[in-house]
Design a protein around this motif. Structure first.
Motif, PDB file in Angstrom:
ATOM      1  N   ASP A 169     -18.596 -11.381 -27.340  1.00 55.55           N
ATOM      2  CA  ASP A 169     -20.005 -11.708 -27.157  1.00 55.55           C
ATOM      3  C   ASP A 169     -20.655 -10.633 -26.294  1.00 55.55           C
ATOM      4  OD1 ASP A 169     -22.025 -14.111 -27.467  1.00 55.55           O
ATOM      5  OD2 ASP A 169     -22.225 -13.378 -25.395  1.00 55.55           O
ATOM      6  N   PRO A 170     -21.941 -10.346 -26.492  1.00 56.09           N
ATOM      7  CA  PRO A 170     -22.597  -9.354 -25.623  1.00 56.09           C
ATOM      8  C   PRO A 170     -22.441  -9.650 -24.143  1.00 56.09           C
ATOM      9  CG  PRO A 170     -24.003  -9.853 -27.487  1.00 56.09           C
ATOM     10  CD  PRO A 170     -22.836 -10.795 -27.575  1.00 56.09           C
ATOM     11  N   SER A 171     -22.416 -10.929 -23.776  1.00 54.98           N
ATOM     12  CA  SER A 171     -22.262 -11.265 -22.357  1.00 54.98           C
ATOM     13  C   SER A 171     -20.909 -10.830 -21.815  1.00 54.98           C
ATOM     14  CB  SER A 171     -22.458 -12.771 -22.148  1.00 54.98           C
ATOM     15  OG  SER A 171     -21.476 -13.513 -22.855  1.00 54.98           O
ATOM     16  N   SER A 195     -26.140  -8.423 -37.431  1.00 53.65           N
ATOM     17  CA  SER A 195     -26.841  -8.909 -36.236  1.00 53.65           C
ATOM     18  C   SER A 195     -25.912  -8.921 -35.031  1.00 53.65           C
ATOM     19  CB  SER A 195     -27.420 -10.299 -36.485  1.00 53.65           C
ATOM     20  OG  SER A 195     -26.403 -11.225 -36.807  1.00 53.65           O
ATOM     21  N   GLN A 196     -24.656  -9.339 -35.215  1.00 58.48           N
ATOM     22  CA  GLN A 196     -23.693  -9.293 -34.122  1.00 58.48           C
ATOM     23  C   GLN A 196     -23.485  -7.862 -33.647  1.00 58.48           C
ATOM     24  OE1 GLN A 196     -20.466 -11.289 -36.210  1.00 58.48           O
ATOM     25  NE2 GLN A 196     -20.523 -12.984 -34.738  1.00 58.48           N
ATOM     26  N   HIS A 197     -23.343  -6.938 -34.607  1.00 62.63           N
ATOM     27  CA  HIS A 197     -23.135  -5.528 -34.268  1.00 62.63           C
ATOM     28  C   HIS A 197     -24.301  -4.987 -33.448  1.00 62.63           C
ATOM     29  CE1 HIS A 197     -22.111  -1.269 -34.786  1.00 62.63           C
ATOM     30  NE2 HIS A 197     -23.373  -1.091 -35.109  1.00 62.63           N
ATOM     31  N   ARG A 198     -25.521  -5.289 -33.865  1.00 59.89           N
ATOM     32  CA  ARG A 198     -26.684  -4.773 -33.142  1.00 59.89           C
ATOM     33  C   ARG A 198     -26.725  -5.304 -31.711  1.00 59.89           C
ATOM     34  NH1 ARG A 198     -29.271  -5.392 -38.276  1.00 59.89           N
ATOM     35  NH2 ARG A 198     -29.948  -7.503 -37.712  1.00 59.89           N
ATOM     36  N   ARG A 199     -26.404  -6.577 -31.542  1.00 57.70           N
ATOM     37  CA  ARG A 199     -26.432  -7.160 -30.197  1.00 57.70           C
ATOM     38  C   ARG A 199     -25.353  -6.552 -29.311  1.00 57.70           C
ATOM     39  NH1 ARG A 199     -27.382 -11.968 -33.183  1.00 57.70           N
ATOM     40  NH2 ARG A 199     -25.210 -12.630 -32.890  1.00 57.70           N
ATOM     41  N   LEU A 200     -24.177  -6.312 -29.871  1.00 59.37           N
ATOM     42  CA  LEU A 200     -23.094  -5.707 -29.095  1.00 59.37           C
ATOM     43  C   LEU A 200     -23.434  -4.274 -28.698  1.00 59.37           C
ATOM     44  CD1 LEU A 200     -20.092  -7.090 -31.147  1.00 59.37           C
ATOM     45  CD2 LEU A 200     -20.616  -7.657 -28.765  1.00 59.37           C
ATOM     46  N   ALA A 256     -26.456  -3.012 -28.387  1.00 51.69           N
ATOM     47  CA  ALA A 256     -27.532  -3.060 -27.400  1.00 51.69           C
ATOM     48  C   ALA A 256     -26.999  -3.415 -26.024  1.00 51.69           C
ATOM     49  CB  ALA A 256     -28.592  -4.077 -27.839  1.00 51.69           C
ATOM     50  N   ALA A 257     -26.074  -4.371 -25.962  1.00 51.69           N
ATOM     51  CA  ALA A 257     -25.496  -4.747 -24.675  1.00 51.69           C
ATOM     52  C   ALA A 257     -24.723  -3.592 -24.059  1.00 51.69           C
ATOM     53  CB  ALA A 257     -24.586  -5.962 -24.847  1.00 51.69           C
ATOM     54  N   ASP A 306     -27.251  -0.974 -22.872  1.00 49.52           N
ATOM     55  CA  ASP A 306     -27.937  -1.485 -21.679  1.00 49.52           C
ATOM     56  C   ASP A 306     -27.047  -1.392 -20.438  1.00 49.52           C
ATOM     57  OD1 ASP A 306     -30.183  -2.053 -23.158  1.00 49.52           O
ATOM     58  OD2 ASP A 306     -29.774  -4.209 -23.320  1.00 49.52           O
TER      59      ASP A 306
END
Length: 342
Positions: free
Chosen positions: A121-123, A160-165, A167-168, A171
């Motif tokens: 998860d990104p978190s 969508s999962q790939h993009r969030r990972l 981005a995290a 960041d």
């Protein structure tokens, strides 16, 4: 008494066991070649340009193996004392002989599969990255993703999962390397272009010798500056390929066969469903890897081998991977080779 196999062995140990067919061999035999180290090889450059286009990157570099491609990326991205993150049981952590630490000098940290099998998860990324710290602390530098995740059973990370990972990671100040050895399978399963699943990654490695059926080779892609550095590291690792167009020609033919990966996925679903009908607790696969939980993995693999079904044991069962050299008839034969579970 052992029952003799009917017909040639059905080799489900991996999708790396495929053999080039007549068309691929003809392309290799007639390939235009040059010296890739001195002047460049025209067929090699054509392959690299094609993969770069498919992945949406500036440039790309052919390498003999996916493990070398991953290692080169880590050598370019990391300095000694840097730490990199990767999903637990990723190929780059468990199956590349420790070169990430030995040669690239990186300290690995495994991330849990919080968002599904093989997917953090990104978190998890933001929690793992330690900002600042004393001079003797590890420096978090890189996130390595894997799509599909082999040890998780060929599971897919969605766009969508790939993009969030990604981005995290960005960041948190991390670069991103994507081990896309089976990215073609993920793209086929999701019905998207490979570039969609590579979006935002700083570097990407894709394999030509698995589902696409080339005899050898992977391609490492990224910015033009990254590829310039990667070419130098490849040479330092002994990877000057000279008249590599003979191998690149097979890769160009392989890239034309992305659509047929759907057949491998259909065969994997058929295999899993057939075994489930016989009482085995086999979950429907997302791509071309079928995992069967058994009490005695090594013994089961040995018994299947006696009747011509070649598989590999895992910690908890038997793994089978469908590919272009496996027919529907082979799948039916494999299902019938499994006795009902005790």
């Amino acid at each position: 008494m052992t029952v003799p196999p009917v017909g040639p062995p059905v080799d489900l140990r991996s999708d790396t066991v495929t053999r080039p067919d007549a068309r691929m061999r003809a392309a290799m035999a007639s390939a235009e070649v040059g010296d890739d180290v001195l002047d460049g090889d025209p067929t090699m450059r054509a392959l690299e340009a094609k993969v770069s286009e498919l992945l949406g990157t500036e440039d790309a570099l052919w390498v003999p193996s996916g493990s070398m491609g991953n290692l080169i990326a880590l050598c370019v991205h990391l300095e000694r004392g840097d730490r990199f993150l990767a999903p637990d049981r990723a190929h780059i952590l468990d199956l590349e002989a420790g070169t990430a630490a030995w040669l690239a000098g990186g300290m690995p940290r495994a991330l849990p599969w919080t968002a599904g099998p093989g997917v953090p998860d990104p978190s998890d990324i933001s929690r793992a990255v330690a900002p600042g710290g004393p001079y003797f602390a590890l420096r978090d530098r890189l996130l390595c993703l894997e799509n599909t995740h082999g040890a998780a059973g060929g599971t897919v990370t969605t766009a969508s999962q790939h993009r969030r990972l990604v981005a995290a990671a960005h960041d948190s100040g991390l670069l991103v390397h994507l081990d896309g050895a089976r990215l073609w399978n993920a793209a086929s399963a999701l019905g998207v272009a490979p570039a969609v699943l590579a979006e935002g990654a700083d570097t990407v490695q894709v394999c030509l010798s698995k589902g696409l059926g080339a005899p050898v080779g992977s391609v490492l892609a990224g910015s033009a500056e990254f590829v310039r550095q990667a070419r130098r590291v490849r040479k330092m690792l002994g990877g000057g390929v000279r008249q590599g167009g003979v191998l690149a020609a097979a890769g160009l033919v392989a890239l034309e066969r992305q659509d047929r990966l759907a057949v491998d996925h259909e065969h994997a679903l058929l295999l899993a469903a057939g075994l489930a009908d016989r009482g085995w607790k086999t979950a429907p696969p997302q791509t071309n890897i079928v995992a069967v939980p058994v009490h005695d993995p090594a013994g089961t693999v040995a018994r299947l081998g006696q009747v011509g079904i070649l598989t590999l044991p895992t910690d908890t069962g038997v793994r089978m991977i469908t590919h272009c050299d496996v027919s529907r008839h082979d799948i039916i034969r494999t299902i019938n080779a499994f006795p009902p579970p005790a």
